[in-house]
Design a protein around this motif. Structure first.
Motif, PDB file in Angstrom:
ATOM      1  N   VAL A   1      -7.535  12.973  -1.233  1.00 24.43           N
ATOM      2  CA  VAL A   1      -6.253  12.302  -1.470  1.00 24.43           C
ATOM      3  C   VAL A   1      -6.409  11.245  -2.570  1.00 24.43           C
ATOM      4  O   VAL A   1      -5.592  11.165  -3.500  1.00 24.43           O
ATOM      5  CB  VAL A   1      -5.711  11.663  -0.165  1.00 24.43           C
ATOM      6  CG1 VAL A   1      -4.489  10.815  -0.433  1.00 24.43           C
ATOM      7  CG2 VAL A   1      -5.380  12.752   0.836  1.00 24.43           C
TER       8      VAL A   1
ATOM      9  N   SER B   1      -0.684   1.116  -8.593  1.00 21.10           N
ATOM     10  CA  SER B   1      -1.223   2.102  -7.656  1.00 21.10           C
ATOM     11  C   SER B   1      -2.555   2.654  -8.151  1.00 21.10           C
ATOM     12  O   SER B   1      -3.478   2.850  -7.370  1.00 21.10           O
ATOM     13  CB  SER B   1      -0.262   3.273  -7.488  1.00 21.10           C
ATOM     14  OG  SER B   1       0.947   2.818  -6.984  1.00 21.10           O
TER      15      SER B   1
ATOM     16  N   LEU C   1      -4.507  11.522  -6.174  1.00 21.18           N
ATOM     17  CA  LEU C   1      -3.569  10.467  -6.582  1.00 21.18           C
ATOM     18  C   LEU C   1      -3.982   9.907  -7.948  1.00 21.18           C
ATOM     19  O   LEU C   1      -3.142   9.713  -8.836  1.00 21.18           O
ATOM     20  CB  LEU C   1      -3.526   9.342  -5.541  1.00 21.18           C
ATOM     21  CG  LEU C   1      -2.813   9.663  -4.228  1.00 21.18           C
ATOM     22  CD1 LEU C   1      -2.949   8.508  -3.252  1.00 21.18           C
ATOM     23  CD2 LEU C   1      -1.342   9.978  -4.464  1.00 21.18           C
TER      24      LEU C   1
ATOM     25  N   TYR D   1      -1.706   9.808 -11.305  1.00 17.42           N
ATOM     26  CA  TYR D   1      -1.414   8.592 -12.074  1.00 17.42           C
ATOM     27  C   TYR D   1      -1.855   8.762 -13.527  1.00 17.42           C
ATOM     28  O   TYR D   1      -1.169   8.332 -14.445  1.00 17.42           O
ATOM     29  CB  TYR D   1      -2.160   7.375 -11.503  1.00 17.42           C
ATOM     30  CG  TYR D   1      -1.789   7.026 -10.087  1.00 17.42           C
ATOM     31  CD1 TYR D   1      -0.463   7.007  -9.692  1.00 17.42           C
ATOM     32  CD2 TYR D   1      -2.756   6.695  -9.149  1.00 17.42           C
ATOM     33  CE1 TYR D   1      -0.118   6.691  -8.391  1.00 17.42           C
ATOM     34  CE2 TYR D   1      -2.418   6.375  -7.848  1.00 17.42           C
ATOM     35  CZ  TYR D   1      -1.106   6.377  -7.479  1.00 17.42           C
ATOM     36  OH  TYR D   1      -0.768   6.066  -6.198  1.00 17.42           O
TER      37      TYR D   1
ATOM     38  N   THR E   1       3.133  11.209   1.888  1.00 11.29           N
ATOM     39  CA  THR E   1       2.301  10.425   0.969  1.00 11.29           C
ATOM     40  C   THR E   1       2.873   9.023   0.810  1.00 11.29           C
ATOM     41  O   THR E   1       2.143   8.036   0.806  1.00 11.29           O
ATOM     42  CB  THR E   1       2.247  11.105  -0.414  1.00 11.29           C
ATOM     43  OG1 THR E   1       1.723  12.410  -0.255  1.00 11.29           O
ATOM     44  CG2 THR E   1       1.365  10.335  -1.379  1.00 11.29           C
ATOM     45  N   SER E   2       4.202   8.935   0.706  1.00  9.43           N
ATOM     46  CA  SER E   2       4.804   7.631   0.432  1.00  9.43           C
ATOM     47  C   SER E   2       4.672   6.661   1.609  1.00  9.43           C
ATOM     48  O   SER E   2       4.833   5.466   1.431  1.00  9.43           O
ATOM     49  CB  SER E   2       6.269   7.798   0.027  1.00  9.43           C
ATOM     50  OG  SER E   2       7.047   8.114   1.150  1.00  9.43           O
TER      51      SER E   2
ATOM     52  N   ALA F   1      -3.426  14.436   3.201  1.00  4.95           N
ATOM     53  CA  ALA F   1      -3.422  13.127   3.877  1.00  4.95           C
ATOM     54  C   ALA F   1      -3.005  13.255   5.330  1.00  4.95           C
ATOM     55  O   ALA F   1      -3.367  12.415   6.158  1.00  4.95           O
ATOM     56  CB  ALA F   1      -2.493  12.159   3.162  1.00  4.95           C
TER      57      ALA F   1
ATOM     58  N   HIS G   1      -5.686   3.709   5.876  1.00  2.00           N
ATOM     59  CA  HIS G   1      -7.019   3.138   5.699  1.00  2.00           C
ATOM     60  C   HIS G   1      -6.960   1.617   5.876  1.00  2.00           C
ATOM     61  O   HIS G   1      -7.991   0.968   6.014  1.00  2.00           O
ATOM     62  CB  HIS G   1      -7.592   3.505   4.333  1.00  2.00           C
ATOM     63  CG  HIS G   1      -6.724   3.076   3.196  1.00  2.00           C
ATOM     64  ND1 HIS G   1      -5.463   3.602   2.977  1.00  2.00           N
ATOM     65  CD2 HIS G   1      -6.902   2.150   2.245  1.00  2.00           C
ATOM     66  CE1 HIS G   1      -4.926   3.023   1.927  1.00  2.00           C
ATOM     67  NE2 HIS G   1      -5.769   2.136   1.469  1.00  2.00           N
TER      68      HIS G   1
ATOM     69  N   TRP H   1      -5.909  12.815   7.905  1.00  6.17           N
ATOM     70  CA  TRP H   1      -6.425  11.510   8.357  1.00  6.17           C
ATOM     71  C   TRP H   1      -5.346  10.478   8.640  1.00  6.17           C
ATOM     72  O   TRP H   1      -5.636   9.423   9.191  1.00  6.17           O
ATOM     73  CB  TRP H   1      -7.480  10.968   7.389  1.00  6.17           C
ATOM     74  CG  TRP H   1      -7.033  10.768   5.979  1.00  6.17           C
ATOM     75  CD1 TRP H   1      -6.991  11.716   4.997  1.00  6.17           C
ATOM     76  CD2 TRP H   1      -6.591   9.548   5.377  1.00  6.17           C
ATOM     77  NE1 TRP H   1      -6.538  11.167   3.837  1.00  6.17           N
ATOM     78  CE2 TRP H   1      -6.293   9.837   4.032  1.00  6.17           C
ATOM     79  CE3 TRP H   1      -6.418   8.242   5.835  1.00  6.17           C
ATOM     80  CZ2 TRP H   1      -5.827   8.882   3.135  1.00  6.17           C
ATOM     81  CZ3 TRP H   1      -5.957   7.286   4.948  1.00  6.17           C
ATOM     82  CH2 TRP H   1      -5.672   7.606   3.612  1.00  6.17           C
TER      83      TRP H   1
ATOM     84  N   VAL I   1       0.855  -1.201   0.000  1.00  7.02           N
ATOM     85  CA  VAL I   1       0.000   0.000   0.000  1.00  7.02           C
ATOM     86  C   VAL I   1       0.892   1.254   0.000  1.00  7.02           C
ATOM     87  O   VAL I   1       0.612   2.236  -0.685  1.00  7.02           O
ATOM     88  CB  VAL I   1      -0.938   0.026   1.230  1.00  7.02           C
ATOM     89  CG1 VAL I   1      -1.757   1.302   1.255  1.00  7.02           C
ATOM     90  CG2 VAL I   1      -1.857  -1.175   1.238  1.00  7.02           C
ATOM     91  N   CYS I   2       1.984   1.190   0.746  1.00  3.45           N
ATOM     92  CA  CYS I   2       2.879   2.353   0.829  1.00  3.45           C
ATOM     93  C   CYS I   2       3.568   2.640  -0.511  1.00  3.45           C
ATOM     94  O   CYS I   2       3.545   3.766  -1.006  1.00  3.45           O
ATOM     95  CB  CYS I   2       3.960   2.116   1.887  1.00  3.45           C
ATOM     96  SG  CYS I   2       3.386   2.247   3.572  1.00  3.45           S
TER      97      CYS I   2
ATOM     98  N   GLY J   1       4.346   3.366  -4.064  1.00  3.54           N
ATOM     99  CA  GLY J   1       3.488   3.842  -5.152  1.00  3.54           C
ATOM    100  C   GLY J   1       3.937   5.200  -5.623  1.00  3.54           C
ATOM    101  O   GLY J   1       5.136   5.459  -5.783  1.00  3.54           O
ATOM    102  N   ALA J   2       2.953   6.080  -5.777  1.00  2.97           N
ATOM    103  CA  ALA J   2       3.248   7.397  -6.325  1.00  2.97           C
ATOM    104  C   ALA J   2       4.285   8.145  -5.497  1.00  2.97           C
ATOM    105  O   ALA J   2       5.179   8.806  -6.027  1.00  2.97           O
ATOM    106  CB  ALA J   2       1.971   8.212  -6.385  1.00  2.97           C
ATOM    107  N   GLY J   3       4.156   8.025  -4.164  1.00  2.02           N
ATOM    108  CA  GLY J   3       5.068   8.746  -3.285  1.00  2.02           C
ATOM    109  C   GLY J   3       6.513   8.396  -3.605  1.00  2.02           C
ATOM    110  O   GLY J   3       7.374   9.276  -3.728  1.00  2.02           O
TER     111      GLY J   3
ATOM    112  N   GLY K   1       1.783   6.570   3.430  1.00  2.00           N
ATOM    113  CA  GLY K   1       0.349   6.528   3.728  1.00  2.00           C
ATOM    114  C   GLY K   1      -0.191   5.118   3.530  1.00  2.00           C
ATOM    115  O   GLY K   1      -0.006   4.528   2.482  1.00  2.00           O
ATOM    116  N   TYR K   2      -0.832   4.573   4.542  1.00  2.00           N
ATOM    117  CA  TYR K   2      -1.418   3.225   4.468  1.00  2.00           C
ATOM    118  C   TYR K   2      -2.591   3.120   5.425  1.00  2.00           C
ATOM    119  O   TYR K   2      -3.176   2.065   5.620  1.00  2.00           O
ATOM    120  CB  TYR K   2      -0.346   2.181   4.873  1.00  2.00           C
ATOM    121  CG  TYR K   2       0.131   2.383   6.285  1.00  2.00           C
ATOM    122  CD1 TYR K   2      -0.564   1.825   7.355  1.00  2.00           C
ATOM    123  CD2 TYR K   2       1.217   3.208   6.576  1.00  2.00           C
ATOM    124  CE1 TYR K   2      -0.184   2.081   8.668  1.00  2.00           C
ATOM    125  CE2 TYR K   2       1.600   3.471   7.886  1.00  2.00           C
ATOM    126  CZ  TYR K   2       0.899   2.906   8.913  1.00  2.00           C
ATOM    127  OH  TYR K   2       1.254   3.168  10.209  1.00  2.00           O
TER     128      TYR K   2
HETATM  129  N1  PHE Z   1       1.354   5.511  -0.115  1.00  2.00           N
HETATM  130  C1  PHE Z   1       0.628   5.623  -1.349  1.00  2.00           C
HETATM  131  C2  PHE Z   1      -0.449   6.654  -1.344  1.00  2.00           C
HETATM  132  C3  PHE Z   1      -1.320   6.714  -0.127  1.00  2.00           C
HETATM  133  C4  PHE Z   1      -1.397   7.864   0.605  1.00  2.00           C
HETATM  134  C5  PHE Z   1      -2.175   7.955   1.730  1.00  2.00           C
HETATM  135  C6  PHE Z   1      -2.876   6.833   2.129  1.00  2.00           C
HETATM  136  C7  PHE Z   1      -2.838   5.696   1.381  1.00  2.00           C
HETATM  137  C8  PHE Z   1      -2.061   5.635   0.263  1.00  2.00           C
HETATM  138  C9  PHE Z   1       1.585   5.959  -2.499  1.00  2.00           C
HETATM  139  O1  PHE Z   1       2.656   6.480  -2.282  1.00  2.00           O
HETATM  140  O2  PHE Z   1       1.223   5.731  -3.636  1.00  2.00           O
END
Ligand code: PHE
Length: 403
Positions: A91, A284, A95, A99, A191-192, A342, A197, A345, A16-17, A19-21, A194-195
């Protein structure tokens, strides 16, 4: 049934972490360069792990099935929950937007077609999995992760053997002071990591907060390892002075890949890096897309029928696509903005939830995040500062690196 392994959960959190970050980190960190970037992402990792733990601690008072939404509504009431939901949706939307814009540029280059047309085709082709079912997303994700792992290993090992230490430490250009740039990395780093949820999913998965806590720590540690390797390999190959065109292109992934292609001689390594960036963006996109899809289906009350799913598909994917066609702006700016939202939350709300519940039930049983109130305040301060740094960077008050 056998117990789920800690490593399994850690891999879910790590995927989940990543990805885009991660794709945005090299451009966001180019101003501060290697040491400051590694420091900034390490601090962020610690804070984001603690904030996930605080959320876990808050959830322990509730049923295993209880989600973020329910607990926020219960503890912090409707208004805060509305802000929480809005930032969650924002968010997700931004994202998807990032993408779509970057995939348009990557695929436009690969197939030699117009980037906007490529964005539209990309959305149609990739969102089909989300439209079809969660199961379809599950299947394609496994395939994409395999592609990502193999291409990452090939691409990165090619870069690793070619690392130039003076480039990595920017020792040829020691005149400039790098530290002022470190603050602007934080929103992208946030962001990178973020997990959040997925925290309630992890708790329900193990049905034991202490094991979920280890899985979260394992996941963020795996992500940190990836990011450090990634940043070191790129900064060891691509001199700081060559980041100008990438930053000018908004830190877009295709610009980064083109620049890397210029310093790497082997064709197979170039291809591996391209495949990695494409697989990372597609996986992602699908993962975040599914999250937003389920969220909006629930929000609008659309049914799980063909027609209902199509409506949800439209509200999920059309707005970010339209924005990306008519108002494209840089990848790193979008990822930073996602981080600035982000933080609500992923840092502030989890800390507030834990604080309120500690007051409500002073004698604590079960999982408690160490550090007492200091941890809570540290996470809140980190979250607020990250948002402020993003606003300052956008207003050009923090120094912005232009190459
Ligand atoms: N971590 C994810 C994005 C993300 C942000 C916040 C919460 C969940 C997911 C990424 O870098 O692509």
């Amino acid at each position: 049934m056998s117990k789920p392994s800690t490593l399994g959960g850690a891999c879910i959190i790590a995927s989940v972490c990543v990805g885009a970050g991660m794709l945005g980190l090299p451009s966001a960190g180019a101003g501060a360069w290697t040491l400051w970037t590694v420091l900034a992402i390490s601090v962020t990792m610690v804070m984001m792990t603690l904030s996930g733990w605080l959320l876990l601690e808050a959830l322990k008072h509730y049923d295993f099935k209880v989600s973020f939404n329910t607990i926020t509504k219960d503890v912090l009431k409707g208004k805060v929950n509305a802000i929480n939901n809005l930032s969650l949706y924002f968010v997700g939307g931004i994202l998807l937007y990032a993408y779509i814009s970057s995939s348009g540029m990557i695929f436009g280059g690969v197939f030699d077609i117009n980037a906007k047309l490529a964005s539209v085709l990309f959305v149609i082709a990739s969102s089909v999995f989300v439209l079809h079912s969660t199961r379809a997303v599950d299947r394609i994700s496994v395939l994409l992760i395999i592609f990502m792992a193999i291409s990452f290993i090939i691409g990165i090992s090619g870069l690793a053997t070619n690392i130039q230490v003076p480039t990595l430490l920017d020792s040829l250009d020691s005149q400039t002071s790098l530290s002022p740039y470190a603050l602007a990395i934080l929103p992208v780093a946030l962001t990178s990591f973020g997990y959040h949820h997925s925290v309630s999913t992890m708790r329900d998965y193990y049905r034991d907060e202490n094991r979920a806590k280890n899985a979260i720590l394992g996941g963020t540690l795996i992500a940190l390892t990836f990011y450090v390797i990634w940043v070191v390999c790129i900064f060891g190959n691509l001199p700081r002075t060559q980041f100008g065109p990438i930053v000018a292109a908004g830190g877009n992934v295709d610009a980064l890949m083109t620049a890397l292609g210029g310093v790497v001689n082997s064709n197979s390594i170039k291809q591996a890096l391209n495949i990695f960036s494409i697989a990372a963006v597609v996986s992602s996109f699908i993962g975040v897309g599914l999250g937003v899809f389920d969220y909006l289906a629930d929000f609008f009350g659309f049914e799980d029928t063909q027609q209902g799913r199509f409506k949800t598909w439209a509200v999920t994917f059309i707005p970010p696509l339209v924005f990306s066609l008519f108002a494209p702006f840089g990848f790193v700016a979008a990822i930073g903005l996602a981080g600035a939202a982000a933080t609500i939350w992923t840092c502030i709300i989890p800390a507030l939830l834990a604080k309120k519940l500690r007051q409500r039930q002073p004698e604590q049983q079960g999982f408690v995040v160490p550090g007492g109130n200091i941890t809570i305040y540290a996470v809140i301060i980190f979250g607020v500062l990250t948002a402020i740094f993003h606003i300052l960077a956008m207003a050009n008050i923090l120094p912005v690196f232009n190459g």
